[in-house]
Design an enzyme around this catalytic site. Structure first.
Site, PDB file in Angstrom:
ATOM      1  N   CYS A  14      47.971  39.449  39.318  1.00  0.00           N
ATOM      2  CA  CYS A  14      47.317  40.074  38.180  1.00  0.00           C
ATOM      3  C   CYS A  14      46.743  41.415  38.635  1.00  0.00           C
ATOM      4  O   CYS A  14      46.756  41.742  39.822  1.00  0.00           O
ATOM      5  CB  CYS A  14      46.205  39.176  37.649  1.00  0.00           C
ATOM      6  SG  CYS A  14      44.881  38.900  38.868  1.00  0.00           S
ATOM      7  N   GLU A 128      33.485  32.750  42.816  1.00  0.00           N
ATOM      8  CA  GLU A 128      33.193  33.506  41.602  1.00  0.00           C
ATOM      9  C   GLU A 128      31.960  32.941  40.905  1.00  0.00           C
ATOM     10  O   GLU A 128      31.096  33.694  40.432  1.00  0.00           O
ATOM     11  CB  GLU A 128      34.395  33.477  40.647  1.00  0.00           C
ATOM     12  CG  GLU A 128      34.149  34.295  39.394  1.00  0.00           C
ATOM     13  CD  GLU A 128      35.232  34.134  38.344  1.00  0.00           C
ATOM     14  OE1 GLU A 128      34.892  34.187  37.143  1.00  0.00           O
ATOM     15  OE2 GLU A 128      36.414  33.954  38.714  1.00  0.00           O
TER      16      GLU A 128
END
Length: 332
Positions: A14, A128
Site C-alpha cells: 500500500c 499501531e
C-alpha cells in the site's frame, strides 16, 4: 487438466508501506549506514531481512539507539512519549508513520480534548494501537472483539466515540461497533473511515475470488494484522481452504489434494517479488492458467517524510514520486 491461479488485485504494498520502506532505503543511500529503525519498519520478515543486510539496524525501543544517531519510526506510528524520548536523547528522527495512522492519532487527540471516552477498536499490544493509545491514554480503552464490549466502562454513555486500528477486518470491526452502539445508542462515529483504503480493497478482492477457490494462499508474515485478516476473510467468503505463508518454500504438498483453483493474494506490507515466486511454484505444480481478478485500481501515493525529502532535495536528489501496489518494490 491444468489448474488455475486466480490472482487478486489490488494486493501487496500500500502507499503507506511503500513510503516507509522507501524512507529507510533513501536514508541508507543518502546518510549511509547504520540507520536505526524502531520496531519493524513494516510487518514483513523478508523486507526486514533485506534492509538489515543493507545496514538498517532494527531495535525494539528508542533507548537502544546511540545518542545523536539517526532513527526511523515505523509505518505503525509511535506515541508522544516515544517522540519525547528521542528528543531527550538528541536523536535525528525520520517519522515514517503512515499518514492514515497519523489521521487516527489526530482524531484521538481532538476527541480527548473534547473530553470524550474513546473506544479504540483494535488488537491490544499491536504497535499501531500502542501509538494511538499513547496520544490520550487517560481517555482511550482498547476493545478487541465484540465480546469485550460488555466490560467497557465509561463516565458518560452519551459522550462516547469509537476509532479503530487501520488494518482490521471491515466486517469484524462492524460487528464490534454494532455491539458498542447497542450499549451506547448515541455512540459517535469518527469523521471518516479509519480502516485504511488498502486494507478494505484487499479484503474486497479476496471476497470476490474466494468462492471460486479450492485453496487460497495469502503471502504475508504472522505479525501482519492485515495479512492474517485476509486468511480469515477468505475462509468466511467460501474458500475451500486458506493458508498464510511468508515465502513460496513454505507451501505444503498436502494442501493441493483435489485442488483445481488456487487463489493468491498478499498483505499490504508484502513486496511483489514474493508473490511472483509463489506463482512460479504453483506453475511448477501444474497450475498453468493465470487469471488476475481486479476489483479496484489504486493510485494513491504519499511523499517521503518532510525532513528526509528536504535533505534529498538539498543534495540535488529528486525523491521518487511513489510506486504502485503491484510493482516490484525496491527491496527485491
Amino acid at each position: 487438466m491444468a489448474g488455475t491461479i486466480l490472482l487478486a488485485a489490488p494486493r501487496g504494498y500500500c502507499a503507506g508501506v511503500d513510503r516507509a520502506v522507501d524512507a529507510v532505503e533513501k536514508a541508507l543511500e543518502h546518510y549511509g549506514p547504520p540507520i536505526y529503525v524502531r520496531k519493524e519498519i513494516v510487518h514483513n520478515k523478508y523486507v526486514v531481512e533485506v534492509l538489515s543486510k543493507r545496514g538498517a539496524i532494527f531495535v525494539n525501543e528508542t533507548d537502544q539507539v546511540p545518542e545523536g544517531a539517526r532513527v526511523v519510526f515505523s509505518a505503525h506510528g509511535v506515541s508522544p512519549a516515544v517522540h519525547a524520548e528521542a528528543e531527550r536523547r538528541q536523536l535525528e528522527t525520520i517519522d515514517a508513520t503512515c499518514p492514515l495512522v497519523t489521521k487516527v492519532h489526530r482524531e484521538a487527540v481532538r476527541f480527548a480534548k473534547d473530553d470524550y471516552d474513546i473506544i479504540l477498536v483494535g488488537h491490544e499490544g499491536h504497535e499501531e494501537v500502542e501509538g494511538t493509545q499513547g496520544e490520550a491514554p487517560e481517555h482511550i480503552q482498547v476493545v478487541g472483539t465484540p465480546d469485550e464490549v460488555d466490560s467497557v466502562e465509561v463516565r458518560d454513555p452519551d459522550k462516547v466515540v469509537w476509532i479503530s486500528q487501520t488494518t482490521l477486518s471491515v466486517d469484524e470491526t462492524l460487528q464490534t461497533v454494532n455491539r458498542l452502539r447497542e450499549r451506547f445508542p448515541n455512540l459517535v462515529d469518527p469523521p471518516s473511515d479509519d480502516i485504511c483504503y488498502a486494507t478494505q480493497n484487499r479484503q474486497v478482492a479476496v471476497k470476490e475470488i474466494a468462492p471460486r477457490c479450492d485453496l487460497m494462499i495469502v503471502v504475508g508474515s504472522a505479525n501482519s494484522s492485515n495479512s492474517v485478516r485476509l486468511v480469515e476473510v477468505a475462509r468466511e467468503a467460501g474458500a475451500g481452504r486458506a493458508e498464510r505463508i511468508d515465502k513460496a518454500d513454505e507451501v505444503e504438498d498436502a494442501w493441493f489434494q483435489d485442488v483445481k483453483t488456487v487463489g493468491v493474494t498478499s498483505g499490504a506490507s508484502v513486496p511483489e517479488i514474493l508473490v511472483r515466486e509463489l506463482i512460479e511454484e504453483l506453475q511448477r505444480r501444474g497450475y498453468d492458467n493465470l487469471e488476475e481478478v481486479r476489483t479496484a485500481t489504486e493510485r494513491i501515493t504519499f511523499t517521503l517524510p518532510k525532513n528526509l525529502r528536504a535533505d534529498l532535495k538539498g543534495a540535488g536528489k529528486e525523491p521518487d514520486k511513489g510506486r504502485r501496489e503491484a510493482g516490484p518494490g525496491h527491496v527485491a
